[in-house]
Design an enzyme around this catalytic site. Structure first.
Site, PDB file in Angstrom:
ATOM      1  N   ARG A  37       0.830  -1.212   0.000  1.00 51.24           N
ATOM      2  CA  ARG A  37       0.000   0.000   0.000  1.00 51.24           C
ATOM      3  C   ARG A  37       0.866   1.264   0.000  1.00 51.24           C
ATOM      4  NH1 ARG A  37      -4.988  -1.830   3.920  1.00 51.24           N
ATOM      5  NH2 ARG A  37      -6.439  -2.234   2.218  1.00 51.24           N
ATOM      6  N   LYS A 204     -13.259  -9.623   8.260  1.00 47.20           N
ATOM      7  CA  LYS A 204     -14.216  -8.511   8.435  1.00 47.20           C
ATOM      8  C   LYS A 204     -15.594  -8.964   7.963  1.00 47.20           C
ATOM      9  CE  LYS A 204     -10.729  -4.885   7.946  1.00 47.20           C
ATOM     10  NZ  LYS A 204     -10.152  -3.847   7.071  1.00 47.20           N
ATOM     11  N   GLY A 362      -6.214  -5.365   1.538  1.00 44.48           N
ATOM     12  CA  GLY A 362      -4.876  -5.209   2.117  1.00 44.48           C
ATOM     13  C   GLY A 362      -4.268  -6.543   2.472  1.00 44.48           C
ATOM     14  N   GLY A 386     -12.696  -4.067   1.107  1.00 44.78           N
ATOM     15  CA  GLY A 386     -14.049  -3.536   1.286  1.00 44.78           C
ATOM     16  C   GLY A 386     -14.382  -2.531   0.201  1.00 44.78           C
TER      17      GLY A 386
HETATM   18  N1  LIG Z   1     -10.950 -18.747   9.871  1.00 44.53           N
HETATM   19  C1  LIG Z   1     -10.445 -17.581  10.262  1.00 44.53           C
HETATM   20  N2  LIG Z   1     -10.559 -17.169  11.536  1.00 44.53           N
HETATM   21  C2  LIG Z   1     -10.053 -15.988  11.929  1.00 44.53           C
HETATM   22  N3  LIG Z   1      -9.389 -15.124  11.120  1.00 44.53           N
HETATM   23  C3  LIG Z   1      -9.254 -15.487   9.834  1.00 44.53           C
HETATM   24  C4  LIG Z   1      -9.772 -16.713   9.335  1.00 44.53           C
HETATM   25  N4  LIG Z   1      -9.466 -16.781   8.030  1.00 44.53           N
HETATM   26  C5  LIG Z   1      -8.800 -15.657   7.717  1.00 44.53           C
HETATM   27  N5  LIG Z   1      -8.654 -14.875   8.797  1.00 44.53           N
HETATM   28  C6  LIG Z   1      -7.928 -13.592   8.892  1.00 44.53           C
HETATM   29  O1  LIG Z   1      -8.524 -12.633   8.040  1.00 44.53           O
HETATM   30  C7  LIG Z   1      -7.618 -11.549   7.954  1.00 44.53           C
HETATM   31  C8  LIG Z   1      -7.869 -10.765   6.675  1.00 44.53           C
HETATM   32  O2  LIG Z   1      -9.220 -10.358   6.631  1.00 44.53           O
HETATM   33  P1  LIG Z   1      -9.740  -9.037   5.879  1.00 44.53           P
HETATM   34  O3  LIG Z   1      -9.172  -7.833   6.543  1.00 44.53           O
HETATM   35  O4  LIG Z   1     -11.224  -9.182   5.820  1.00 44.53           O
HETATM   36  O5  LIG Z   1      -9.098  -9.182   4.413  1.00 44.53           O
HETATM   37  P2  LIG Z   1      -8.628  -8.043   3.376  1.00 44.53           P
HETATM   38  O6  LIG Z   1      -7.700  -7.080   4.122  1.00 44.53           O
HETATM   39  O7  LIG Z   1      -7.916  -8.774   2.293  1.00 44.53           O
HETATM   40  O8  LIG Z   1      -9.879  -7.355   2.911  1.00 44.53           O
HETATM   41  C9  LIG Z   1      -6.228 -12.177   8.018  1.00 44.53           C
HETATM   42  O9  LIG Z   1      -5.466 -11.502   8.994  1.00 44.53           O
HETATM   43  C10 LIG Z   1      -6.498 -13.646   8.390  1.00 44.53           C
HETATM   44  O10 LIG Z   1      -5.647 -14.129   9.411  1.00 44.53           O
HETATM   45  O1  LIG Z   2      -7.652  -2.366   5.240  1.00 43.40           O
HETATM   46  C1  LIG Z   2      -8.593  -1.762   4.727  1.00 43.40           C
HETATM   47  O2  LIG Z   2      -9.658  -2.366   4.155  1.00 43.40           O
HETATM   48  P1  LIG Z   2      -9.683  -3.915   3.622  1.00 43.40           P
HETATM   49  O3  LIG Z   2      -9.236  -4.828   4.779  1.00 43.40           O
HETATM   50  O4  LIG Z   2     -11.142  -4.117   3.287  1.00 43.40           O
HETATM   51  O5  LIG Z   2      -8.788  -4.005   2.430  1.00 43.40           O
HETATM   52  C2  LIG Z   2      -8.624  -0.253   4.604  1.00 43.40           C
HETATM   53  O6  LIG Z   2      -7.415   0.333   5.056  1.00 43.40           O
HETATM   54  C3  LIG Z   2      -9.831   0.304   5.373  1.00 43.40           C
HETATM   55  O7  LIG Z   2      -9.670   0.028   6.743  1.00 43.40           O
HETATM   56  P2  LIG Z   2     -10.986  -0.147   7.669  1.00 43.40           P
HETATM   57  O8  LIG Z   2     -11.712  -1.390   7.200  1.00 43.40           O
HETATM   58  O9  LIG Z   2     -10.446  -0.259   9.082  1.00 43.40           O
HETATM   59  O10 LIG Z   2     -11.825   1.106   7.471  1.00 43.40           O
END
Ligand SMILES: Nc1ncnc2c1ncn2[C@@H]1O[C@H](COP(=O)(O)OP(=O)(O)O)[C@@H](O)[C@H]1O
Ligand SMILES: O=C(OP(=O)(O)O)[C@H](O)COP(=O)(O)O
Length: 405
Positions: A37, A204, A362, A386
């Site tokens: 990033r 998330k 991310g 997101g």
């Molecule tokens: N089964 C699970 N239980 C808890 N955490 C998980 C599980 N599978 C994946 N994760 C966690 O999800 C996190 C990423 O989620 P998220 O922020 O939603 O993805 P992104 O940043 O790609 O949008 C990682 O740190 C990973 O360890």
């Molecule tokens: O990591 C982010 O989003 P992402 O996990 O959905 O890629 C962005 O920096 C937004 O962060 P936020 O979901 O705490 O508002």
């Protein structure tokens, strides 16, 4: 939307330009484990600095609670940005966001110099739901700058002061990253090639369940993994032990499953998962010794932390003929080697697929790189999870709408 090229052609020498970036990088203590990033915003910052602007880079990091918290300091990201900008540029760092340190740091900038101010979320006004409170914080940010450049694509879905309110108070432009991201994602909304397969995982869950609503009318196949899977398994009537669960969303998820069937969308859930009695130690990476169990037989005292071997094969087969793939959210806790195989298998399946592949988020982007994949082999790696999902949903994103006004 006016772009940074228009700003550069108007001339920026001596102007204080506020760049809203997304420097929300994964950290292990103060060590950045993936700098994707930060690299993504370098072209914008460099172009402005080279043109003689006084550049103020701002971002959030993590989810601190509206007050300073050293664990979420942007200092490591500022240091890395300085390295990436190269010899002689140097990046100043202000230890507050709108206080005396920020004011002094910004007024100390010469033409072509760059400063990073501390985490925007150390101020409650940044994320406040109260319009007046947010606007008041945006006013203070506006006092630091003459011009606003929006380039934090990963945060454009947040109606936050620096994303939504601030651009309304200053002449505003889109940076190079936002322009590139929107260009690619537009292809997935305007004229998507089919079969269109979406893989969703990550942690998330509450944020991202809502996009499934829209995807049921667009995607041909939805593969569910990561922390997202357990709310679906529970909705099917299975026990999920101590796995991540969004209990209040179970009725919604049941409705999604019914609608998927009605719409002819294939909704694919894990058939087996890796479980353990506790979350792994991501610092020491001590062996976690997970067990593989069927997805309908998760023991009450165990937590699902990755998809299992049969699911890896199943998901690879469901991606094999895709013409378009969008993937957001790791399939498991990939940060620990014992739970990285599911995410690796999906990443590999994207590379093997003949279609156009987009990885968003991310952590998903970080996973691809830290697990050793060549990021250039994917069609596009988006810095926003997101944000890209909400874009694909067709939602109005506050940070893009504000730049369009
Ligand atoms: N089964 C699970 N239980 C808890 N955490 C998980 C599980 N599978 C994946 N994760 C966690 O999800 C996190 C990423 O989620 P998220 O922020 O939603 O993805 P992104 O940043 O790609 O949008 C990682 O740190 C990973 O360890
Ligand atoms: O990591 C982010 O989003 P992402 O996990 O959905 O890629 C962005 O920096 C937004 O962060 P936020 O979901 O705490 O508002």
């Amino acid at each position: 939307m006016k772009t940074i090229d228009e700003l550069l052609s108007e001339g920026v020498t001596g102007k204080r330009v506020f760049v809203r970036a997304d420097l929300n990088v994964p950290l292990d203590g103060t060590t950045i484990t993936d700098d994707g990033r930060i690299r993504a915003v370098v072209p914008t910052v460099k172009a402005l600095a080279d043109a003689g602007a006084r550049v103020i880079v701002a971002s959030h990091l993590g989810r601190p609670k509206g007050a300073p918290d050293p664990a979420f300091s942007l200092a490591p990201a500022a240091a890395r940005l300085g390295e990436l900008l190269g010899e002689g540029t140097g990046v100043a760092f202000a230890e507050d966001t709108v206080g005396t340190a920020a004011e002094a740091t910004v007024s100390g900038l010469s033409d072509g110099q760059v400063a990073v101010i501390e985490n925007l979320r150390f101020n409650a006004g940044e994320t406040s739901k109260d319009d007046t409170e947010r606007a008041a914080f945006a006013d203070r940010l506006a006092g630091l700058a003459d011009v606003y450049v929006g380039d934090g694509f990963g945060a454009v879905h947040r109606k936050h002061a620096s994303v939504y309110d601030l651009p309304k108070k200053l002449p505003h432009y889109a940076g190079y990253l936002i322009a590139t991201e929107v260009g690619v994602l537009k292809k997935l909304t305007d004229d998507v090639q089919r079969p269109y397969v979406v893989a969703l995982g990550g942690a998330k869950v509450s944020d991202k369940l809502a996009v499934i609503d829209q995807l049921l009318g667009k995607a041909d196949r939805l593969l569910i993994g990561g922390g997202m899977a357990y709310t679906f398994l529970k909705a099917q009537g299975h026990e999920v032990g101590i796995s991540l669960l969004q209990e209040d969303q179970i009725p919604t998820v049941k409705e999604y499953m019914e609608r998927a069937e009605k719409n002819g969308v294939e909704l694919v859930l894990p058939v087996d998962v890796l479980v353990a009695s506790e979350f792994p130690d991501l610092k020491t990476k001590a062996p976690a010794n997970p067990a593989t169990v069927a997805a309908d037989a998760i023991p009450a005292d165990q937590e699902g932390l990755d998809i299992g071997p049969e699911t890896r094969k199943l998901y690879a087969s469901k991606l094999a003929d895709a013409a378009t793939v969008f993937w957001n959210g790791p399939m498991g806790v990939f940060e620990h080697p014992d739970y990285a195989e599911g995410t690796k298998a999906v990443a590999q399946a994207l590379l093997d697929s003949p279609g156009f592949t987009v990885v968003g988020g991310g952590d998903s982007a970080a996973a691809v790189r830290t697990l050793g994949f060549d990021e250039n082999a994917f069609g596009h790696i988006s810095t926003g999870g997101g944000a890209s999902l909400e874009y694909l949903e067709g939602k109005t994103l506050p940070g893009l709408a504000a730049l369009e006004d």
